[in-house]
Motif scaffolding. Structure first.
Motif, short mmCIF file in Angstrom:
data_model
loop_
_atom_site.label_atom_id
_atom_site.label_comp_id
_atom_site.label_asym_id
_atom_site.label_seq_id
_atom_site.Cartn_x
_atom_site.Cartn_y
_atom_site.Cartn_z
N GLU A 12 4.04 -24.95 -5.74
CA GLU A 12 3.11 -24.28 -6.63
C GLU A 12 1.76 -25.01 -6.70
N GLU A 13 1.75 -26.31 -6.39
CA GLU A 13 0.48 -27.03 -6.40
C GLU A 13 -0.38 -26.68 -5.20
N LEU A 14 0.25 -26.28 -4.11
CA LEU A 14 -0.49 -25.89 -2.91
C LEU A 14 -1.01 -24.45 -2.99
N ASP A 15 -0.48 -23.67 -3.93
CA ASP A 15 -0.89 -22.27 -4.05
C ASP A 15 -2.31 -22.13 -4.56
N ASP A 16 -3.15 -21.45 -3.80
CA ASP A 16 -4.43 -21.02 -4.33
C ASP A 16 -4.21 -19.69 -5.05
N SER A 17 -5.21 -19.23 -5.77
CA SER A 17 -5.08 -17.93 -6.45
C SER A 17 -5.57 -16.80 -5.56
N TYR A 18 -5.74 -17.09 -4.29
CA TYR A 18 -6.13 -16.09 -3.29
C TYR A 18 -5.01 -15.94 -2.26
N PHE A 19 -5.06 -14.82 -1.53
CA PHE A 19 -3.98 -14.51 -0.60
C PHE A 19 -4.49 -14.34 0.83
N MET A 20 -3.60 -14.64 1.75
CA MET A 20 -3.72 -14.18 3.12
C MET A 20 -3.02 -12.83 3.18
N LEU A 21 -3.60 -11.89 3.92
CA LEU A 21 -3.00 -10.57 4.09
C LEU A 21 -2.93 -10.24 5.57
N ARG A 22 -1.74 -9.86 6.04
CA ARG A 22 -1.56 -9.43 7.42
C ARG A 22 -1.42 -7.91 7.48
N VAL A 23 -2.11 -7.33 8.42
CA VAL A 23 -2.02 -5.88 8.65
C VAL A 23 -1.43 -5.66 10.02
N ARG A 24 -0.35 -4.89 10.08
CA ARG A 24 0.35 -4.68 11.34
C ARG A 24 -0.31 -3.56 12.15
N SER A 25 -0.30 -3.74 13.48
CA SER A 25 -0.78 -2.65 14.35
C SER A 25 0.36 -2.07 15.18
N ASP A 26 1.41 -2.87 15.44
CA ASP A 26 2.60 -2.39 16.14
C ASP A 26 2.28 -1.76 17.50
N GLU B 44 -0.34 -9.30 17.19
CA GLU B 44 -1.15 -8.08 17.20
C GLU B 44 -1.49 -7.61 15.78
N ASN B 45 -1.65 -8.56 14.87
CA ASN B 45 -2.07 -8.26 13.50
C ASN B 45 -3.56 -8.55 13.35
N ILE B 46 -4.13 -8.02 12.29
CA ILE B 46 -5.37 -8.54 11.74
C ILE B 46 -5.00 -9.30 10.47
N GLN B 47 -5.52 -10.51 10.36
CA GLN B 47 -5.15 -11.38 9.24
C GLN B 47 -6.41 -11.75 8.46
N TYR B 48 -6.34 -11.48 7.14
CA TYR B 48 -7.47 -11.76 6.25
C TYR B 48 -7.16 -12.95 5.35
N HIS B 49 -8.22 -13.49 4.75
CA HIS B 49 -8.08 -14.55 3.75
C HIS B 49 -8.98 -14.24 2.56
N TRP B 50 -8.78 -15.00 1.47
CA TRP B 50 -9.55 -14.85 0.25
C TRP B 50 -9.32 -13.51 -0.44
N ILE B 51 -8.13 -12.95 -0.26
CA ILE B 51 -7.82 -11.66 -0.90
C ILE B 51 -7.42 -11.90 -2.36
N SER C 270 -0.91 -0.31 7.79
CA SER C 270 -0.08 -0.79 6.69
C SER C 270 0.15 -2.29 6.82
N SER C 271 0.41 -2.92 5.68
CA SER C 271 0.83 -4.33 5.66
C SER C 271 2.31 -4.44 5.31
N LEU C 272 3.02 -3.32 5.22
CA LEU C 272 4.41 -3.32 4.80
C LEU C 272 5.28 -4.10 5.78
N GLU C 273 6.02 -5.07 5.27
CA GLU C 273 6.93 -5.93 6.03
C GLU C 273 6.21 -6.66 7.17
N ALA C 274 4.94 -6.98 6.94
CA ALA C 274 4.22 -7.80 7.91
C ALA C 274 4.67 -9.25 7.84
N CYS C 275 5.36 -9.62 6.78
CA CYS C 275 5.94 -10.95 6.62
C CYS C 275 7.34 -10.78 6.02
N GLY C 276 7.99 -11.86 5.65
CA GLY C 276 9.29 -11.80 5.00
C GLY C 276 10.45 -11.73 5.96
#
Length: 578
Positions: free
Chosen positions: A98-112, A142-149, A167-173
């Motif tokens: 939790e100390e390493l967590d920023d309040s911003y997110f990385m987001l991956r968008v799948r292209s498949d 083959e994703n586009i990956q964003y930061h500061w979300i 979609s970003s559905l199940e791009a991780c996990g």
């Protein structure tokens, strides 16, 4: 759970290897969670977090997010918290998460593997500009990956993605991660079979399906009908690879159990022939085996590669056929293994007479504005669209002959080169310490600086040498299969701990697939990386056999002092050749 009992009853008809200790395999009756990740998934299907993001967290802000969602279920929506600033590599894995967590997110968008028209590319670009401080990277999935979300912006981002068919559905996990498809599917003159319809069917049937949202860990899929095997099929959990049966014609071989990280394994080839319209069924069968029999006790042994290694490919095939497909697969020798480039960089004629143009951003780093400019170029020059590649590259499809050079010039002006140097073409890098909570060292900036340096010192390298830069042991940049693989770690230099790399030399995919050679106790500082690579490559250029011996073959026979960079042979002539 009733489905699990059904699978266990079916398994009674097939002898299933049983491990010496319980591994948390559902089909063998071990359904109680054995670690916090499994408990979290049992508590609530991660797919349910989408509504909480839309209707609660995005309205109440970051502080309102349940920690179990934040560090677990959010991943099924393509969201990871990014690394908070101020933590150097020595803090990785030593301070509470939790100390390493920023309040911003990385987001991956799948292209498949999909062909992205100019509107889809523009949507990806404007998301970077409007919501991600201009960021956007092309990843090796083959994703586009964003930061500061910001969590507050996620609903608007999803609306924009939905409108573009993305979609970003199940791009991780612990889910069916984004698929790798051939960047030149349907247009290549060399293609054996176009597998686009099969990937579309897998996505339609299984992405977002709760029956496949809880694997033991990630599940990576690749499919190509191209003879160049351009989707790194050796390193995926499941791969469908174009093949030709002497009687039935084009179809797909099935490979299972590939993966890298700390226990690298190349996929086992099943040697079968699967027609295009049965690929989705075969995917379902393999995915179901992983779900039902995959190891859930330890996360470090939860990938499919461990199950395949323990069972063997013959037993795996038997279980797949008897208990899941209900039919025998057609035997067919696995296709020949190719050599050479897999990235499609440059200008190439399509089978319809038009052209595709492969573009090389440096180490996968692009930007929102660069993607907007790419979208403008696709529209202005009448191209069909673009695909992303497993090598952090972009391929523009369907360019008329008279538009090729104008497009190439326009892209070169914004840093997307169709005729890059070997170094720019062949260097990959993961996200690194800039944003990733697992990383130990910087990668993106270091890789770009390294490319610039090598272009000056070895400007006309006459053979491809790949450089894969990774910020930690997880091998997101495929460290072990690069000619020069660099695994980030802290090293001692002049009595101080500094950023550096463990070196893997001579890794390869294709005809002579192998994992890179590690030299005992050999580390290189980040600052000294340019000198080291120049020395080792210079030694290769001098010492290689006259028949054009490739780098990996040379590494296998070279003296260790040449590989460590402790000895420098006579300097290569200008231009980087003898």
């Amino acid at each position: 759970m009733a489905d699990m009992r059904f699978q266990a009853e079916k398994a009674a008809h097939t002898e299933i290897p049983r491990p010496k200790r319980a591994e948390g395999q559902w089909a063998l009756g071990y359904t109680e969670p054995l670690n916090k990740n499994e408990q979290s998934k049992k508590d609530d299907d991660p797919l349910n977090v989408r509504d909480r993001i839309l209707y609660t967290y995005s309205k109440r802000g970051f502080a309102s997010i349940d920690p179990a969602d934040l560090r677990g279920r959010f991943r099924w929506m393509g969201l990871y918290t990014q690394r908070a600033p101020g933590f150097d590599g020595g803090k990785t894995a030593t301070v509470p998460e939790e100390e390493l967590d920023d309040s911003y997110f990385m987001l991956r968008v799948r292209s498949d593997g999909a062909l992205l028209d100019h509107e889809a590319v523009r949507a990806l670009g404007t998301i970077g500009v409007d919501f991600a401080r201009g960021t956007a990277d092309v990843t090796d999935r083959e994703n586009i990956q964003y930061h500061w979300i910001r969590i507050e912006d996620v609903p608007a981002i999803w609306e924009r993605l939905d409108a573009a068919g993305l979609s970003s559905l199940e791009a991780c996990g612990d889910s069916p991660r984004p698929f790798l498809g051939s960047p030149v599917a349907g247009v290549s003159k060399d293609e054996i079979i176009d597998g686009t319809a099969a990937l579309d069917e897998i996505k339609r049937r299984f992405i977002g399906d709760p029956a496949f949202s809880n694997f033991p860990r990630k599940f990576k899929t690749a499919l190509t009908g191209h003879p160049g095997h351009d989707v790194s099929p050796e390193t995926n959990d499941i791969s469908f690879v174009g093949t030709v049966h002497p009687e039935h014609g084009p179809g797909f071989d099935l490979w299972v159990g590939g993966g890298l990280s700390t226990n690298p394994k190349l996929a086992a080839r099943m040697g079968v022939w699967i027609p295009l319209d049965e690929v989705a069924d075969a995917w379902e069968g393999v995915a179901s085996i992983f779900r039902d029999y995959g190891y859930r006790r330890l996360r470090s042994r939860a990938r499919l590669k461990f199950l395949v290694a323990d069972w063997g490919v013959e037993k795996f095939r038997e279980v797949l056929e008897k208990e899941y497909l209900g039919r025998t697969l057609v035997d067919c020798p696995s296709p020949e293994t190719p050599t050479g480039h897999r990235d499609h960089i440059g200008v190439h004629e399509q089978k319809d007479g038009r052209f595709y143009v492969g573009l090389a951003p440096t180490a996968g780093r692009v930007s929102g504005s660069m993607l907007v400019e790419l979208a403008d170029a696709i529209e202005a020059h009448g191209a069909a669209g673009a695909r992303l590649t497993p090598y952090q590259k972009i391929v523009v499809i369907g360019v008329d002959a008279d538009q090729v050079e104008p497009l190439v010039a326009r892209m070169d002006a914004i840093g997307l080169q169709a005729r890059p140097s070997n170094w720019r073409r062949n260097t990959m890098a993961c996200t690194g310490i800039e944003f990733c909570k697992l990383a130990i060292v910087d990668t993106k900036d270091r890789a770009r600086d390294l490319v610039d340096e090598l272009e000056q010192r070895l400007p006309d390298l006459d053979v491809p040498i790949t450089v894969n830069v990774n910020g930690c042991p997880n091998a997101c940049a495929r460290t072990q299969v690069g000619d020069i693989g660099l695994k980030g770690q802290l090293v001692m230099h002049d009595g101080e701990q500094v950023e550096g790399f463990q070196v893997h030399l001579g890794g390869a995919l294709g005809l002579n697939a192998n994992f890179g050679r590690k030299l005992r106790a050999h580390k290189v500082t980040s600052a000294g990386l340019g000198d080291y690579v120049t020395t080792v490559v210079g030694n290769y250029l001098v010492d290689r056999a006259d028949d054009g011996e490739d780098f990996a073959t040379w590494v296998a026979r070279a003296e260790e002092d040449l590989l460590r960079g402790e000895k420098s042979l006579e300097a290569a002539e200008p231009g980087g050749v003898r």
